[in-house]
Design an enzyme around this catalytic site. Structure first.
Site, PDB file in Angstrom:
ATOM      1  CG  HIS A 147      -1.808   1.149   1.366  1.00 34.51           C
ATOM      2  ND1 HIS A 147      -3.142   1.111   0.993  1.00 34.51           N
ATOM      3  CD2 HIS A 147      -1.592   2.402   1.834  1.00 34.51           C
ATOM      4  CE1 HIS A 147      -3.690   2.288   1.220  1.00 34.51           C
ATOM      5  NE2 HIS A 147      -2.774   3.092   1.747  1.00 34.51           N
ATOM      6  CD  GLU A 148       1.644   3.762   3.591  1.00 32.28           C
ATOM      7  OE1 GLU A 148       2.105   4.818   3.105  1.00 32.28           O
ATOM      8  OE2 GLU A 148       0.495   3.679   4.079  1.00 32.28           O
TER       9      GLU A 148
ATOM     10  CG  HIS B 209       0.203   6.125  -0.559  1.00 31.42           C
ATOM     11  ND1 HIS B 209      -0.838   6.664  -1.282  1.00 31.42           N
ATOM     12  CD2 HIS B 209      -0.381   5.451   0.479  1.00 31.42           C
ATOM     13  CE1 HIS B 209      -1.995   6.324  -0.713  1.00 31.42           C
ATOM     14  NE2 HIS B 209      -1.738   5.594   0.342  1.00 31.42           N
TER      15      HIS B 209
END
Length: 481
Positions: A133-134, A137
Site C-alpha cells: 500500500h505504502e 503512495h
C-alpha cells in the site's frame, strides 16, 4: 510491545539517561509512545526513486488507472459499508446467526473468529498489504515530483503496518488530479495485490503440478486430538479420503460440500437382506429419547447401532445391529424400493440417531472404512485436509496448505485494506481522496474554497460515523453474542 513502552517510559523519566536515550532513538529512526512503536529510515529512498523514475509513461497510465479505481472504490466502499450495516442490524433484530457468514466485511478478533494457530498468516498478510500500500503512495509521489523523505514500519498495540513520509509542501503545490494519483495509489496497489494473490491461488495446481497432483481425493494433514475421527480406526495424517457415504471426494471442496449435504439431508439407509437382518438382530428394549427419536441398543455398546426399517405392512420396526457388518458390502438407499432391484428380499435399514447426528462412512483406501457417528460439522472442524498429494515422499504435505492459506489471507486482508482506506473518513486515505476529488470537480460549481471544505467535512463526518457504526456493531456481534 507493552514491555518496550514501559522500558521507554522509565528511560525518559530518568534525568541522567533521557538525553542519551532520545539521541539513540533519533539516530536509529525509532519512536516509542504508549501502544505505538515506529521505525523510519532513508535506506530505501534510492530504490523508491528508481521505481518512481522507471518508464514514466507506463507509470502515468498505471497510476491514472489507479486514480479511477480509487474514486470508484470511495463510492463503492460507502455502498458496501451501508449494506453491511443493514445486514448487521437485520441480524440483530431477527437473531439469524447464519446472516453473519453472508457479510463481506467482518470485524476480526484473534481467538474469537480468528484461530490463534493462524495469527502468523494474519499479521504477515497485514504487514505485506501495508507495505505494498505504502509503496504505491511513495512511487506515485516520486512520479509526480513530490519529495520522498523516507519509509517506515510501525506496530500499533500488536498490529503491524507501514508508512511513507512525503514533503507536505510539495503535495499542496501540485494539482488535485496529481494528488488523486498519489492518494489513490495505495488502495489501487492493494487491489492489484489481491488480484495477484487470487491468480496464484487459482493457478496453484498448475504451479505445483511437477511436485503435487490433484483430483484424486482429500489428503489428511492434521487430526485434532479431541476429534471424533481420532482413534485406531479413524483417520491419520497422510490418509487419502475418496468418499463420504456415496458422495465422491476429489478435493477439499468436495469434502466440505459432501459434509454440508449430509448435514442438511436426512440420514441415508443401507440395503440388508431379510435373512441377514434376521441373523444379525437380537432382542432389545425400545425407548424414545428426549428429542423423539428411538433407541434400541445398550448405551454401553460401541459397535452396535439401532436401525429402523419398514416391513410389508409399512409399519416401523427397530433392530439393534452391528454397524460395520450392516454397512460393509451394502449399497446406500432411501426407501425399500431402492433395494428391490435384487432378487433377494431386502430392507432399507436406516440408523435411528438423535437429531443432527449422522452415521457417515468415510472411505480412505487402502485402510478399512471409518464409521463416524456424530454431527458432520464436528468432523469438518477437527480434520484438516489438502487437495494436493505429493508425488514424492520427501515433499511436505503442508506446503500447499501454507501457500493456499497465505494467499487467502492476502486476498481478504489486502481487499479489506483497500475498502477501508477508500472510505471518506477522517485520518484515512479516503479523506484526502475526497478532498482532492472535490477540488478537481466542484471548483467551478462552488467557487468559495470554504464552502467546498464544508461539503467535504460533512461527507467525512458521515463516512466516519458509518465506519464507526460498522466497527462497533461488528465487534459486538463477534464478542458479545
Amino acid at each position: 510491545m507493552f514491555w518496550s513502552n514501559w522500558f521507554s517510559v522509565v528511560l525518559q523519566s530518568s534525568n541522567s539517561l533521557k538525553a542519551s536515550y532520545e539521541d539513540w532513538l533519533l539516530t536509529y529512526g525509532l519512536s516509542v509512545s504508549p501502544f505505538h512503536l515506529r521505525w523510519q529510515t532513508a535506506l530505501f529512498n534510492r530504490q523508491f526513486y528508481n521505481w518512481g523514475r522507471w518508464k514514466p509513461k507506463f507509470l502515468y497510465l498505471w497510476f491514472s488507472i489507479g486514480m479511477v479505481f480509487g474514486i470508484v472504490a470511495m463510492f463503492g466502499s460507502v455502498i458496501l459499508l451501508g449494506k453491511t450495516l443493514l445486514q448487521t442490524l437485520t441480524q440483530m433484530l431477527t437473531e439469524a446467526p447464519k446472516a453473519q457468514n453472508d457479510r463481506m466485511l467482518q470485524v476480526v478478533v484473534p481467538g474469537v473468529n480468528l484461530p490463534i494457530s493462524q495469527l502468523t498468516y494474519f499479521f504477515s498478510a497485514i504487514l505485506i498489504s501495508g507495505v505494498i500500500h505504502e509503496v504505491g503512495h511513495g512511487v506515485a509521489a516520486i512520479r509526480e515530483q513530490v519529495r520522498f523523505n523516507g519509509f517506515g514500519i510501525f506496530i500499533f498495540i500488536v498490529y503491524p503496518g507501514a508508512f511513507v513520509d512525503l514533503f507536505t509542501t510539495h503535495l499542496q503545490l501540485i494539482s488535485p488530479v496529481q494528488q488523486l494519483r498519489i492518494f489513490c495509489a495505495g488502495v489501487w496497489h492493494n487491489f492489484v495485490l489481491g488480484v495477484a494473490s487470487f491468480m496464484v491461488l487459482f493457478l496453484l495446481p498448475a504451479i505445483l503440478f511437477p511436485f503435487y497432483y490433484t483430483g484424486v481425493g482429500a489428503l489428511v494433514t492434521e487430526v485434532a486430538e479431541d476429534s471424533p475421527a481420532n482413534g485406531p480406526r479413524g483417520l491419520f495424517v497422510g490418509d487419502l479420503v475418496t468418499n463420504l457415504q456415496d458422495c465422491p471426494v476429489y478435493n477439499v471442496e468436495d469434502w466440505n460440500s459432501c459434509l454440508g449435504d449430509i448435514s442438511e439431508k436426512s440420514q441415508v439407509g443401507y440395503c440388508v437382506s431379510a435373512a441377514t437382518l434376521q441373523q444379525l438382530s437380537f432382542p432389545a428394549r425400545v425407548y424414545r429419547r428426549l428429542d423423539g427419536t428411538v433407541e434400541c441398543c445398550s448405551n454401553n455398546s460401541l459397535t452396535d447401532i439401532c436401525f429402523s426399517y419398514s416391513n410389508k405392512l409399512d409399519s416401523h420396526m427397530y433392530a439393534c445391529l452391528p454397524a460395520r457388518k450392516v454397512i460393509e458390502a451394502s449399497k446406500v438407499c432411501r426407501t425399500n424400493m431402492d433395494c428391490h432391484k435384487d432378487l433377494v428380499p431386502s430392507f432399507c435399514v436406516t440408523p435411528s440417531l438423535e437429531n443432527q447426528t449422522r452415521l457417515i462412512r468415510v472411505k480412505h483406501p487402502p485402510h478399512i472404512d471409518m464409521l463416524y457417528v456424530g454431527h458432520p460439522m464436528h468432523l469438518q472442524y477437527t480434520v484438516s485436509l489438502s487437495s494436493f498429494v505429493p508425488r514424492q515422499n520427501f515433499l511436505s504435505i503442508n506446503l500447499p496448505v501454507v501457500i493456499e492459506t497465505f494467499c487467502k489471507y492476502l486476498i481478504s486482508l489486502s481487499g479489506a485494506l483497500a475498502v477501508i482506506n477508500a472510505v471518506p473518513c477522517f485520518a484515512l486515505d479516503g479523506q484526502w481522496i475526497l478532498n482532492s476529488f472535490l477540488e478537481a470537480t466542484l471548483s467551478s460549481l462552488i467557487v468559495e474554497k470554504q464552502n467546498r471544505e464544508l461539503v467535504g467535512f460533512l461527507i467525512l463526518l458521515a463516512g466516519s460515523a458509518l465506519l464507526a457504526a460498522n466497527v462497533a456493531l461488528g465487534l459486538w456481534m463477534v464478542t458479545a453474542r
